[in-house]
Design an enzyme around this catalytic site. Structure first.
Site, PDB file in Angstrom:
ATOM      1  N   GLU A 193      41.633  44.908  35.126  1.00  0.00           N
ATOM      2  CA  GLU A 193      40.362  45.442  34.627  1.00  0.00           C
ATOM      3  C   GLU A 193      40.480  46.897  34.178  1.00  0.00           C
ATOM      4  O   GLU A 193      39.850  47.295  33.193  1.00  0.00           O
ATOM      5  CB  GLU A 193      39.286  45.311  35.717  1.00  0.00           C
ATOM      6  CG  GLU A 193      38.779  43.902  35.939  1.00  0.00           C
ATOM      7  CD  GLU A 193      39.730  43.060  36.795  1.00  0.00           C
ATOM      8  OE1 GLU A 193      39.525  41.837  36.897  1.00  0.00           O
ATOM      9  OE2 GLU A 193      40.689  43.640  37.369  1.00  0.00           O
TER      10      GLU A 193
ATOM     11  N   HIS B  67      33.154  39.212  47.068  1.00  0.00           N
ATOM     12  CA  HIS B  67      32.786  38.654  45.768  1.00  0.00           C
ATOM     13  C   HIS B  67      31.276  38.468  45.640  1.00  0.00           C
ATOM     14  O   HIS B  67      30.809  37.776  44.745  1.00  0.00           O
ATOM     15  CB  HIS B  67      33.466  37.296  45.548  1.00  0.00           C
ATOM     16  CG  HIS B  67      34.928  37.380  45.300  1.00  0.00           C
ATOM     17  ND1 HIS B  67      35.803  37.938  46.195  1.00  0.00           N
ATOM     18  CD2 HIS B  67      35.677  36.980  44.252  1.00  0.00           C
ATOM     19  CE1 HIS B  67      37.036  37.869  45.716  1.00  0.00           C
ATOM     20  NE2 HIS B  67      36.982  37.293  44.527  1.00  0.00           N
TER      21      HIS B  67
END
Length: 254
Positions: free
Chosen positions: A60, A129
């Protein structure tokens, strides 16, 4: 009007904007060959090809930085994070570069880019998450933060986000991709920074955004059984916040 899923609204918004403007492209993990982790880019690789729908490595920081440089050079990237939990790996590029470049360059570099993907909790994803970072990004000068609560809003707001000349954080609830809703056949956009009165009321006001709006509507239904009239304001854009809508509500209830 026709009924489509939330994920289809996201896909339609991106595809329509990419047909309109060749400087727009999508990049992220599994957005191309796999049609997106939540199938929000289904069919886009076939239509636009691998130069405009780009699968990235699990990095990312790297592809967020590529998008920043690309936007500085006149493109309008859409970056999909498989989940916004993973945006933390690239948060330096988002906050220290994307959010600040326009100000640091005295307006010479507009930053027309969208960072989008799923946010908050879903089924069996674990603590790392299931986090919601809307408030983090909303407290960063230079960023706009959008969290839609309906299929209709998702498409209209995303199209506006893609056209915006500032970096936009566009967060989609992981639990809403299968939601269905009506959208028009033709072109429409929803301006950023404008809240929506989802329900009129005179006794109490609930202000929220995203999937919690659905819970607010259920709460309002329960309050109605006790003759309590509840107004629901959907911010839609967390930053810039529509303070006028909130203040008008306060005036009405007072």
């Amino acid at each position: 009007m026709r009924t489509i899923q939330f994920r289809e609204a996201i896909c339609e918004a991106m595809s329509e904007e990419m047909r309109r403007d060749e400087s727009i492209y999508l990049m992220g993990e599994e957005v191309a060959e796999y049609n997106g982790a939540y199938k929000a880019s289904k069919g886009m690789l076939d239509e636009f090809g691998p130069k405009r729908v780009i699968d990235t490595p699990i990095a990312e920081l790297g592809f967020a930085g590529i998008a920043v440089g690309s936007a500085m050079n006149g493109n309008r990237p859409i970056v999909e994070f498989m989940t916004f939990n993973f945006s933390l790996v690239g948060i330096d590029q988002i906050i220290n570069n994307a959010a600040k470049m326009r100000q640091m360059s005295a307006g010479q570099f507009p930053m027309p880019m969208v960072f989008r993907g799923p946010t908050a909790s879903a089924g069996q994803l674990g603590a790392t998450h299931s986090q919601a970072f809307e408030n983090w990004f909303a407290n960063t000068p230079g960023l706009k933060v959008v969290v839609p609560s309906t299929v209709y809003d998702a498409k209209g707001l995303l199209k506006s986000a893609i056209r915006d000349n500032d970096p936009v954080i566009f967060m989609e609830s992981e639990q809403m991709y299968g939601d269905k809703g009506e959208v028009p056949e033709g072109e429409y956009t929803i301006p950023l920074g404008v809240a929506d009165i989802k329900r009129e009321g005179t006794d109490v006001t609930i202000v929220s955004f995203g999937k919690i709006i659905k819970e607010a509507i259920l709460a309002a239904d329960e309050l109605a059984k006790e003759n309590i009239s509840c107004e629901i304001i959907d911010l839609r854009t967390v930053r810039p916040m529509d303070y006028d809508a909130i203040l008008n509500s306060v005036k009405k209830t007072n």
